[in-house]
Write a protein that holds these residues in place. Structure first.
Motif, PDB file in Angstrom:
ATOM      1  N   PRO A 264       0.844  -1.201   0.000  1.00 22.02           N
ATOM      2  CA  PRO A 264       0.000   0.000   0.000  1.00 22.02           C
ATOM      3  C   PRO A 264       0.879   1.251   0.000  1.00 22.02           C
ATOM      4  O   PRO A 264       1.909   1.299   0.673  1.00 22.02           O
ATOM      5  CB  PRO A 264      -0.779  -0.119   1.312  1.00 22.02           C
ATOM      6  CG  PRO A 264      -0.697  -1.555   1.708  1.00 22.02           C
ATOM      7  CD  PRO A 264       0.615  -2.038   1.191  1.00 22.02           C
ATOM      8  N   PRO A 265       0.510   2.273  -0.754  1.00 21.10           N
ATOM      9  CA  PRO A 265       1.298   3.512  -0.745  1.00 21.10           C
ATOM     10  C   PRO A 265       1.229   4.174   0.631  1.00 21.10           C
ATOM     11  O   PRO A 265       0.154   4.269   1.225  1.00 21.10           O
ATOM     12  CB  PRO A 265       0.616   4.371  -1.813  1.00 21.10           C
ATOM     13  CG  PRO A 265      -0.775   3.841  -1.918  1.00 21.10           C
ATOM     14  CD  PRO A 265      -0.675   2.369  -1.616  1.00 21.10           C
ATOM     15  N   ARG A 266       2.371   4.599   1.128  1.00 22.33           N
ATOM     16  CA  ARG A 266       2.408   5.213   2.462  1.00 22.33           C
ATOM     17  C   ARG A 266       2.391   6.738   2.386  1.00 22.33           C
ATOM     18  O   ARG A 266       1.932   7.394   3.318  1.00 22.33           O
ATOM     19  CB  ARG A 266       3.663   4.757   3.214  1.00 22.33           C
ATOM     20  CG  ARG A 266       3.829   3.256   3.343  1.00 22.33           C
ATOM     21  CD  ARG A 266       2.604   2.555   3.898  1.00 22.33           C
ATOM     22  NE  ARG A 266       2.185   3.055   5.211  1.00 22.33           N
ATOM     23  CZ  ARG A 266       1.096   2.640   5.857  1.00 22.33           C
ATOM     24  NH1 ARG A 266       0.298   1.739   5.290  1.00 22.33           N
ATOM     25  NH2 ARG A 266       0.772   3.125   7.031  1.00 22.33           N
ATOM     26  N   ARG A 267       2.919   7.305   1.302  1.00 23.67           N
ATOM     27  CA  ARG A 267       2.968   8.775   1.173  1.00 23.67           C
ATOM     28  C   ARG A 267       2.014   9.176   0.039  1.00 23.67           C
ATOM     29  O   ARG A 267       2.297   8.932  -1.137  1.00 23.67           O
ATOM     30  CB  ARG A 267       4.393   9.250   0.893  1.00 23.67           C
ATOM     31  CG  ARG A 267       5.343   8.968   2.052  1.00 23.67           C
ATOM     32  CD  ARG A 267       6.745   9.498   1.785  1.00 23.67           C
ATOM     33  NE  ARG A 267       7.338   8.908   0.594  1.00 23.67           N
ATOM     34  CZ  ARG A 267       7.902   7.703   0.550  1.00 23.67           C
ATOM     35  NH1 ARG A 267       7.947   6.950   1.641  1.00 23.67           N
ATOM     36  NH2 ARG A 267       8.420   7.233  -0.569  1.00 23.67           N
ATOM     37  N   ILE A 268       0.894   9.758   0.435  1.00 21.91           N
ATOM     38  CA  ILE A 268      -0.201  10.023  -0.495  1.00 21.91           C
ATOM     39  C   ILE A 268      -0.507  11.518  -0.520  1.00 21.91           C
ATOM     40  O   ILE A 268      -0.565  12.164   0.530  1.00 21.91           O
ATOM     41  CB  ILE A 268      -1.466   9.233  -0.071  1.00 21.91           C
ATOM     42  CG1 ILE A 268      -1.177   7.729  -0.107  1.00 21.91           C
ATOM     43  CG2 ILE A 268      -2.659   9.576  -0.958  1.00 21.91           C
ATOM     44  CD1 ILE A 268      -2.220   6.882   0.573  1.00 21.91           C
ATOM     45  N   LEU A 269      -0.705  12.029  -1.710  1.00 23.05           N
ATOM     46  CA  LEU A 269      -1.112  13.424  -1.875  1.00 23.05           C
ATOM     47  C   LEU A 269      -2.576  13.455  -2.294  1.00 23.05           C
ATOM     48  O   LEU A 269      -2.961  12.855  -3.304  1.00 23.05           O
ATOM     49  CB  LEU A 269      -0.253  14.117  -2.936  1.00 23.05           C
ATOM     50  CG  LEU A 269      -0.657  15.562  -3.295  1.00 23.05           C
ATOM     51  CD1 LEU A 269      -0.512  16.482  -2.094  1.00 23.05           C
ATOM     52  CD2 LEU A 269       0.179  16.066  -4.468  1.00 23.05           C
ATOM     53  N   LEU A 270      -3.408  14.146  -1.522  1.00 26.08           N
ATOM     54  CA  LEU A 270      -4.809  14.343  -1.855  1.00 26.08           C
ATOM     55  C   LEU A 270      -4.993  15.731  -2.465  1.00 26.08           C
ATOM     56  O   LEU A 270      -4.474  16.715  -1.933  1.00 26.08           O
ATOM     57  CB  LEU A 270      -5.693  14.217  -0.615  1.00 26.08           C
ATOM     58  CG  LEU A 270      -5.617  12.893   0.151  1.00 26.08           C
ATOM     59  CD1 LEU A 270      -6.581  12.919   1.337  1.00 26.08           C
ATOM     60  CD2 LEU A 270      -5.930  11.715  -0.754  1.00 26.08           C
TER      61      LEU A 270
END
Length: 411
Positions: A8-14
């Motif tokens: 799972p991606p840990r660093r996410i930009l919303l």
């Protein structure tokens, strides 16, 4: 890179643009942000508001160009991706001040991007396939210029032209063919695929169903829904007071019921452009509660005989019916799109012809005559199975969606 795509991606930009008035898109954005942060993801946010366009005359004149391609948004999102080593960008809304340029920032940095489609704006500039109170699909069948000619976006020729040009321009660029898309229901997926068969805007292999999070806990002190006999003799309308939600249909139905002493009262919870009109045209059997905080709204749902969902359009996700069902409350739903699809007649509510006050009045009379036909515990159990209920299920669905996006990006 392979390990990144498996985990799972840990660093996410919303990324999200707020409209001038708050709505369901803002709620989904906030809920998924909280969901990710609660489970240890590093969440970074790029937020804008269309209220920014209310500034100087110069800003207003530049808005159409920025809506098509904002160099500012492109630079700022690309800088955030680099600074925080973002692994995935999740976009909710780009209209108007952010623009789809944010996707090109993702492409430039080689980072997968997904957008949640909260409406049908890829094929319909007003987003809801509705014109003059009836379903209209002229834009996907013919051209986005239909919306300009008919001033479908806010009744404005200029704004309709800008909105149509935004999506027309990015069709030419092929922007959405490179982006993964989340749609909240299977109905939406099928409708989007049908439109895409006429005008290929996105890659069908990158369109995934990912339901929106739904949270409607039982009121404090309750461990089960109230039985129908313990509820107030009322039906709740919850939502914005506007044309597309079918408010006129609901008020007309209660005018037909006004002389029936056994008919439940109507409680209207919400605000919007038809607020003043509604108060002027409501009968003595209608009460206005105003816009309620979520806890208060859910408490009102939980003690009502039913919720009226009279939408005239497809809706992108039937949130109010979902919340009502989680509280064990049946729904009287217009038989159209996601609202109608959310209801199984005789099990968790009834359907009526959209825009037909007499049909809704008949459904209310049938409810009042035999409310015990509905089992609140069974309604809640069905909703928990359908919507997942607890946050863990919402999180699992979101992670599965991200896994699909990463796999699609690798292909």
């Amino acid at each position: 890179m392979d390990k990144l795509q498996q985990d799972p991606p840990r660093r996410i930009l919303l990324v999200h643009t707020h409209y001038r008035l708050p709505g369901g898109e803002d709620a989904v954005f906030a809920a998924e942000r909280a969901l990710l942060e609660a489970r240890g993801h590093q969440v970074f946010v790029y937020e804008r508001s269309n209220a920014e366009a209310d500034g100087s005359l110069w800003q207003k004149l530049l808005l159409p160009l920025r809506a098509v391609y904002s160099r500012k948004a492109y630079r700022e999102v690309r800088a955030l991706i680099r600074k925080h080593q973002i692994q995935l960008v999740h976009v909710h809304n780009t209209l108007l001040v952010t623009s789809p340029s944010v996707f090109w920032a993702c492409f430039a940095e080689g980072v997968p991007a997904v957008q949640t489609l909260h409406n049908f704006r890829l094929f319909c500039p007003n987003g809801v396939f509705l014109r003059q109170g009836k379903v209209c699909e002229d834009c996907p069948r013919r051209s986005l210029l239909c919306a300009v000619h008919r001033r479908c976006y806010r009744g404005s020729l200029a704004q309709s032209a800008v909105c149509a040009f935004v999506y027309g321009f990015h069709r030419l660029l092929g922007t959405y063919k490179k982006v993964a898309l989340f749609t909240p229901t299977e109905f939406d997926r099928q409708k989007l695929l049908e439109c895409n068969a006429r005008h290929r805007v996105f890659d069908p292999e990158k369109l995934f169903v990912k339901p929106n999070p739904v949270s409607a806990p039982l009121p404090a002190g309750q461990d089960a829904p109230l039985p129908m006999a313990a509820r107030k003799n009322q039906v709740l309308y919850a939502g914005r007071l506007e044309e597309l939600k079918g408010l006129r249909t609901v008020l007309a139905a209660w005018q037909l019921l006004e002389s029936d002493p056994a008919a439940p009262r109507l409680v209207i919870a919400g605000d919007g452009p038809l607020d003043a009109w509604a108060r002027e045209n409501a009968g003595s059997n209608v009460e206005f509660a105003g816009r309620l905080a979520p806890d208060a709204l859910h408490a009102e749902m939980a003690r009502s005989l039913a919720v009226a969902a009279a939408s005239l359009c497809y809706e992108s996700f039937a949130l109010v019916p979902a919340e009502a069902h989680l509280l064990g409350t049946p729904v009287l739903a217009s038989d159209i799109g996601n609202v109608g699809a959310a209801v199984t007649p005789g099990v968790d509510g009834a359907r009526f012809a959209p825009g037909d006050p007499a049909a809704l009045a008949d459904a209310v009379r049938a409810l009042a005559a035999n409310p015990e036909q509905y089992d609140p515990d069974a309604i809640r159990a069905g909703a928990l199975a359908r919507y997942g209920g607890p946050p863990d299920a919402d999180y699992a669905r979101l992670m599965e969606g991200y896994r699909q996006v990463l796999e699609a990006n690798r292909r």
